[in-house]
Design a protein around this motif. Sequence first.
Motif, PDB file in Angstrom:
ATOM      1  N   ASP A 212       0.849  -1.195   0.000  1.00  0.00           N
ATOM      2  CA  ASP A 212       0.000   0.000   0.000  1.00  0.00           C
ATOM      3  C   ASP A 212       0.891   1.254   0.000  1.00  0.00           C
ATOM      4  N   PRO A 213       0.981   1.953  -1.133  1.00  0.00           N
ATOM      5  CA  PRO A 213       1.897   3.094  -1.210  1.00  0.00           C
ATOM      6  C   PRO A 213       1.296   4.397  -0.671  1.00  0.00           C
ATOM      7  N   SER A 214       0.100   4.339  -0.080  1.00  0.00           N
ATOM      8  CA  SER A 214      -0.557   5.589   0.341  1.00  0.00           C
ATOM      9  C   SER A 214       0.091   6.181   1.596  1.00  0.00           C
ATOM     10  N   TRP A 215       0.847   5.397   2.327  1.00  0.00           N
ATOM     11  CA  TRP A 215       1.575   5.908   3.488  1.00  0.00           C
ATOM     12  C   TRP A 215       2.835   5.083   3.674  1.00  0.00           C
ATOM     13  N   MET A 216       3.840   5.665   4.334  1.00  0.00           N
ATOM     14  CA  MET A 216       5.102   4.944   4.582  1.00  0.00           C
ATOM     15  C   MET A 216       5.712   5.366   5.904  1.00  0.00           C
ATOM     16  N   HIS A 217       6.200   4.390   6.661  1.00  0.00           N
ATOM     17  CA  HIS A 217       6.982   4.712   7.861  1.00  0.00           C
ATOM     18  C   HIS A 217       8.357   5.258   7.480  1.00  0.00           C
ATOM     19  N   LEU A 218       8.723   5.041   6.231  1.00  0.00           N
ATOM     20  CA  LEU A 218      10.018   5.532   5.747  1.00  0.00           C
ATOM     21  C   LEU A 218      10.148   7.044   5.955  1.00  0.00           C
ATOM     22  N   ASP A 219       9.039   7.759   5.823  1.00  0.00           N
ATOM     23  CA  ASP A 219       9.089   9.215   6.015  1.00  0.00           C
ATOM     24  C   ASP A 219       9.581   9.551   7.418  1.00  0.00           C
ATOM     25  N   GLU A 220       9.041   8.852   8.413  1.00  0.00           N
ATOM     26  CA  GLU A 220       9.428   9.108   9.802  1.00  0.00           C
ATOM     27  C   GLU A 220      10.879   8.675  10.060  1.00  0.00           C
ATOM     28  N   VAL A 221      11.288   7.555   9.459  1.00  0.00           N
ATOM     29  CA  VAL A 221      12.676   7.094   9.633  1.00  0.00           C
ATOM     30  C   VAL A 221      13.645   8.119   9.019  1.00  0.00           C
ATOM     31  N   CYS A 222      13.300   8.660   7.857  1.00  0.00           N
ATOM     32  CA  CYS A 222      14.151   9.700   7.234  1.00  0.00           C
ATOM     33  C   CYS A 222      14.222  10.925   8.154  1.00  0.00           C
ATOM     34  N   ARG A 223      13.065  11.321   8.650  1.00  0.00           N
ATOM     35  CA  ARG A 223      12.999  12.517   9.497  1.00  0.00           C
ATOM     36  C   ARG A 223      13.873  12.341  10.760  1.00  0.00           C
ATOM     37  N   GLN A 224      13.734  11.181  11.400  1.00  0.00           N
ATOM     38  CA  GLN A 224      14.503  10.932  12.639  1.00  0.00           C
ATOM     39  C   GLN A 224      16.005  10.762  12.346  1.00  0.00           C
ATOM     40  N   THR A 225      16.303  10.135  11.218  1.00  0.00           N
ATOM     41  CA  THR A 225      17.726   9.960  10.849  1.00  0.00           C
ATOM     42  C   THR A 225      18.382  11.334  10.689  1.00  0.00           C
TER      43      THR A 225
END
Length: 410
Positions: A212-225
């Motif tokens: 499901d490409p409508s949301w991703m935890h990747l955004d939060e991981v990028c932000r925290q990184t």
Amino acid sequence: MPLDLVLRQCRLAEGEHVDIGVAGGRIAEIAPAIVADAPEEKLDGRLVTAGLVETHIHLDKAHILERCDCGQGTLAEAIAAVAAAKRAFTAADIHLRGRRTLEKAITQGTTRMRTHVEVDPRVRLNGFDAVRRLKRDYAWAIDLEICVFPQEGLINDPGAEELLVEACEQGADLIGGCPYTDTDPSAQIARIFAIARRFDLDIDFHLDFDLDPSWMHLDEVCRQTDAHRRGGRVAVGHVTKLSAVDDARLTAIGRRLADSGIAVTVLPSTDLFLMGRDQAHHAPRGVAPAHRLMAQGVTCSLATNNVLNPFTPFGDCSLIRMANLYANIAQLAGAADLRACFDMVTTSAARLMNAADYGIAVGHPADLVVLDSRDPASAVAELASPLFGWKRGRRSFTRAATVLHHPTVA
Ligand SMILES: [Zn+2]
């Protein structure tokens, strides 16, 4: 220092033909023709690598297929089945199964490995203790790095964080996460970053494991990184959602990952097996396009993940097979693309693990594996067998050569 061993007529990945001299467990000399009075091995132009690098495997839950009753082949079923089986895991049982898996990997030419190990109030530190023992027992053949993580969630699982911290205090090499199993994924990501900072550890998340490409935890991981300035020390595995986005979005995500210094591991066998189960026909492949990300400067690897369990009921621990499987799924054919697949189980995988002393260079450990091939692209295309290898200059495995028995002509 006199040489202990000379490997003659080696072919390196870039195509050079060289001799490699080994002394004191390290590579001491690389030259077209080494003059030395030392034991030697003639390789007849075969491809030599510094060993295959497994960045993502689960030694603690390998070889349990016969204990699990699975019929759907979904991720939810696999997590539930292993959660049930895990209650009976003892350190001795995990050690025995981990050993079988590790020995397979060694004889497939793997010289470095990152294993994930589950830590939670059910299994406690049994897996961690068993794998720590394996790390010691097999140090003569493989460098094993232990990533402890909460497979069944963190915020939703009281007691899990204390056990993770205990494992870090006892020497876990890095910490992982699995936000998609948590009731509060962003809070889990934040806690994992906090523990990583406290113990100065790298992080390796299981992430975005659906289509499901409508949301991703990747955004939060990028932000925290970015916020924690941990670029170069964060990896994410699976990210199968990336197989479901269009070109423009993939390019934007690739740029973001490269900028943030987040590495990606793709697990072709597991991702193919578990994804797209809701489709009765015309099922998607569900494997993230790692080669496309790599072309944008993202550090990528291909890895095994699971061996003979409900997540992946297959497995011989061959990374060459995994590179070939990926090339097949991603419809790659040219020498450059096949070479990229080879890099994703060797040099790029080592970069993901921040293994600074990996590679065939003077001063590096004499970790050397001979493949029955002439070049990396052919090794991937033809599933080249690893023939034998050395770990820190000591012979660590040999695979018997195939013999063809032609009928005798009278
Ligand atoms: Zn995994």
